[in-house]
Scaffold this active site. Structure first.
Site, short mmCIF file in Angstrom:
data_model
loop_
_atom_site.label_atom_id
_atom_site.label_comp_id
_atom_site.label_asym_id
_atom_site.label_seq_id
_atom_site.Cartn_x
_atom_site.Cartn_y
_atom_site.Cartn_z
N SER A 149 32.59 37.08 37.77
CA SER A 149 31.32 36.80 37.10
C SER A 149 31.26 35.31 36.79
CB SER A 149 31.23 37.62 35.81
OG SER A 149 30.11 37.23 35.05
N LYS A 175 29.25 37.76 41.20
CA LYS A 175 28.09 37.93 40.30
C LYS A 175 27.76 36.56 39.72
CE LYS A 175 28.16 39.86 35.64
NZ LYS A 175 28.57 41.07 34.87
N LYS A 177 25.31 34.58 36.89
CA LYS A 177 24.42 34.77 35.75
C LYS A 177 23.11 34.07 36.06
CE LYS A 177 27.23 36.80 32.73
NZ LYS A 177 26.93 38.13 32.16
N ASP A 202 23.12 38.74 37.08
CA ASP A 202 23.12 39.35 35.74
C ASP A 202 22.31 38.48 34.79
OD1 ASP A 202 23.66 40.59 33.32
OD2 ASP A 202 25.84 40.31 33.40
N GLU A 227 21.66 43.05 37.31
CA GLU A 227 22.19 43.65 36.08
C GLU A 227 21.35 43.24 34.88
OE1 GLU A 227 26.39 42.89 35.75
OE2 GLU A 227 26.48 43.40 33.63
N ASP A 252 23.81 47.36 31.66
CA ASP A 252 25.03 46.96 30.94
C ASP A 252 24.76 47.20 29.44
OD1 ASP A 252 27.02 45.56 29.56
OD2 ASP A 252 26.84 43.70 30.69
N LYS A 276 31.63 49.35 30.49
CA LYS A 276 32.65 48.56 29.79
C LYS A 276 33.26 49.51 28.77
CE LYS A 276 30.31 44.11 30.30
NZ LYS A 276 29.44 43.09 29.66
N GLY A 304 33.49 43.50 32.24
CA GLY A 304 34.50 42.87 31.40
C GLY A 304 33.82 42.12 30.27
O1 OSB Z 1 27.14 40.58 30.73
O2 OSB Z 1 28.78 41.30 31.85
C1 OSB Z 1 28.34 40.55 30.96
C2 OSB Z 1 31.13 38.33 29.58
C3 OSB Z 1 30.84 38.37 28.24
C4 OSB Z 1 29.73 39.04 27.81
C5 OSB Z 1 28.92 39.71 28.72
C6 OSB Z 1 29.21 39.71 30.07
C7 OSB Z 1 30.32 38.98 30.51
C8 OSB Z 1 30.67 38.81 31.92
C9 OSB Z 1 32.07 38.37 32.26
O3 OSB Z 1 29.86 38.93 32.81
C10 OSB Z 1 32.96 39.51 32.59
C11 OSB Z 1 34.41 39.09 32.64
O4 OSB Z 1 34.75 38.19 33.43
O5 OSB Z 1 35.23 39.65 31.89
MG MG Z 2 26.34 42.07 32.00
#
Ligand code: OSB
Ligand code: MG
Length: 382
Positions: A149, A175, A177, A202, A227, A252, A276, A304
């Site tokens: 991510s 992924k 953001k 996401d 997402e 999510d 999660k 995560g």
């Molecule tokens: O939206 O999935 C998410 C990290 C912190 C809060 C929200 C998210 C995330 C990630 C990173 O996308 C996931 C990771 O690398 O652990």
């Molecule tokens: Mg997310």
């Protein structure tokens, strides 16, 4: 297999041992680089840890809440309060995990606090039995395909170069953001640079229903999913948006438990769910959600929360279960931290898989001297 067979883990009938010592520890670990979503940017990982001791064996849990409410309403402080005043008083020696789950039901929400408790108890029991956690959960070991991510960047070239670095490892899915103002052109640039990769976006809830025409432009890029485009609190509008888009939506933040997952699927609000375990109240509820989705042909994957090595190990063991076929967000430790609080760290094999830890419990060694160095607060409850 029936839902029941898939969802019902041997861990449900395991019994809670007598707890000799209970401690809450807050740690703060600097990130290698800040991680930004559409909502907030984090430079450090602050995590609430639960340390349980029973007959000389130690079990660990990690709460995935941040110190701030920019991903979820839960924070490290609310989790501390809910744990001490409402969850811990329900824990009794000899209860099964299923019974404990029933006792915790009257506590509305607060899945992150609940997951921390269940995690630590499961790790403790698995360590006492000398079995890996995935075995206690009822699933054989397997190699986990890894995704990554990538947070919001300042410029498009920075994003493209971060994706290029990730593909060199190689991760199985990338992924990125997105947020309002950093979306279509950004995803287009990544897709043009890497026409073949499994790519997804996401938004962490940054868009509104009236942004549907803009989000529809993302259909051109063959994304595996988008997402959480809309608000964390809004399943209905995701259903309306899914009807407008060819790209599958993934939820999510909107999914807090099995009931939310049921609601989302019966409304066709998404075609994929990001489970999660730290958000939905723990591993056992995660297995129920995964089974429900699996039966309906809905893909799930393990997200995560930038966890320390403790939480990351729980995410790995969860992915032994059937249904976790899509690459998750479990990435290499070195991507998050220069120094972690467990050994060994997560590393990718040359083909982009993570090996399941093999030791008892979560299967990694928790480094108590490291924890002491990163510690902000320690509170002994028993
Ligand atoms: O939206 O999935 C998410 C990290 C912190 C809060 C929200 C998210 C995330 C990630 C990173 O996308 C996931 C990771 O690398 O652990
Ligand atoms: Mg997310």
């Amino acid at each position: 297999m029936t839902t029941h067979a898939l969802a019902s883990s041997p861990a449900e009938q395991a019994r809670i041992p007598e707890l000799d010592r209970i401690e809450l520890i807050t740690v703060s670990l600097p990130f290698v680089q800040p991680f930004a979503t559409s909502v907030h940017s984090w430079a450090v990982k602050e995590a609430l840890l639960l340390r349980l001791e029973s007959g000389g064996v130690v079990g660990w849990g990690e709460c995935v809440a941040d110190p701030d409410p920019y991903y979820s309403y839960e924070t490290t402080q609310t989790a501390r309060h809910i744990f001490k005043d409402f969850l811990l008083p329900q824990v009794e020696t000899g209860l099964t995990f299923a019974e404990l789950g029933q006792r915790l039901k009257p506590v509305r929400g607060h899945g992150m606090a609940k997951a921390m408790l269940e995690n630590a108890l499961l790790d403790l029991v698995a360590r006492q039995r000398g079995v890996p956690l995935h075995e206690l959960l009822g699933w054989p070991s397997r190699r986990i395909p890894s995704g990554i991510s990538i947070g919001i960047k300042d410029t498009i070239p920075e994003l493209v170069s971060a994706v290029e670095d990730a593909l060199r490892r190689p991760y199985h899915r990338v992924k990125v953001k997105i947020m309002r103002g950093k979306d279509v052109a950004w995803v287009r640039a990544v897709r043009q640079a890497f026409p073949q990769i499994a790519l997804m976006a996401d938004a962490n809830g940054d868009y509104r229903p009236e942004d549907a025409p803009l989000l529809r432009e993302l259909d051109a890029f063959g994304l595996t999913m988008i997402e959480q485009p809309l608000s964390f609190s809004d399943i209905i509008q995701h259903a309306a948006l899914q009807r407008e888009l060819a790209t599958p939506l993934c939820l999510d933040e909107s999914i807090h438990d099995l009931d939310d997952a049921r609601a989302a699927l019966s409304l066709d609000a998404c075609r994929i769910i990001n489970i999660k375990q730290g958000r939905v109240g723990g591993l056992l509820e995660s297995l129920r959600i995964a089974a429900h989705c699996h039966e309906r042909g809905i893909g799930v994957w393990s997200g995560g929360m930038d966890e320390t090595g403790i939480g990351r190990a729980f995410n790995l063991h969860l992915q032994a279960a059937a249904g976790f076929t899509l690459p998750g967000d479990t990435s290499e430790t070195s991507r998050y931290f220069a120094e972690d609080i467990v050994e060994p760290g997560v590393v990718l094999s040359p083909d982009g898989f993570i090996e399941m830890p093999t030791g008892p419990g979560i299967g990694v060694q928790v480094l108590e001297d490291r924890i002491a160095r990163f510690e902000l607060q320690r509170e002994r409850l028993r």
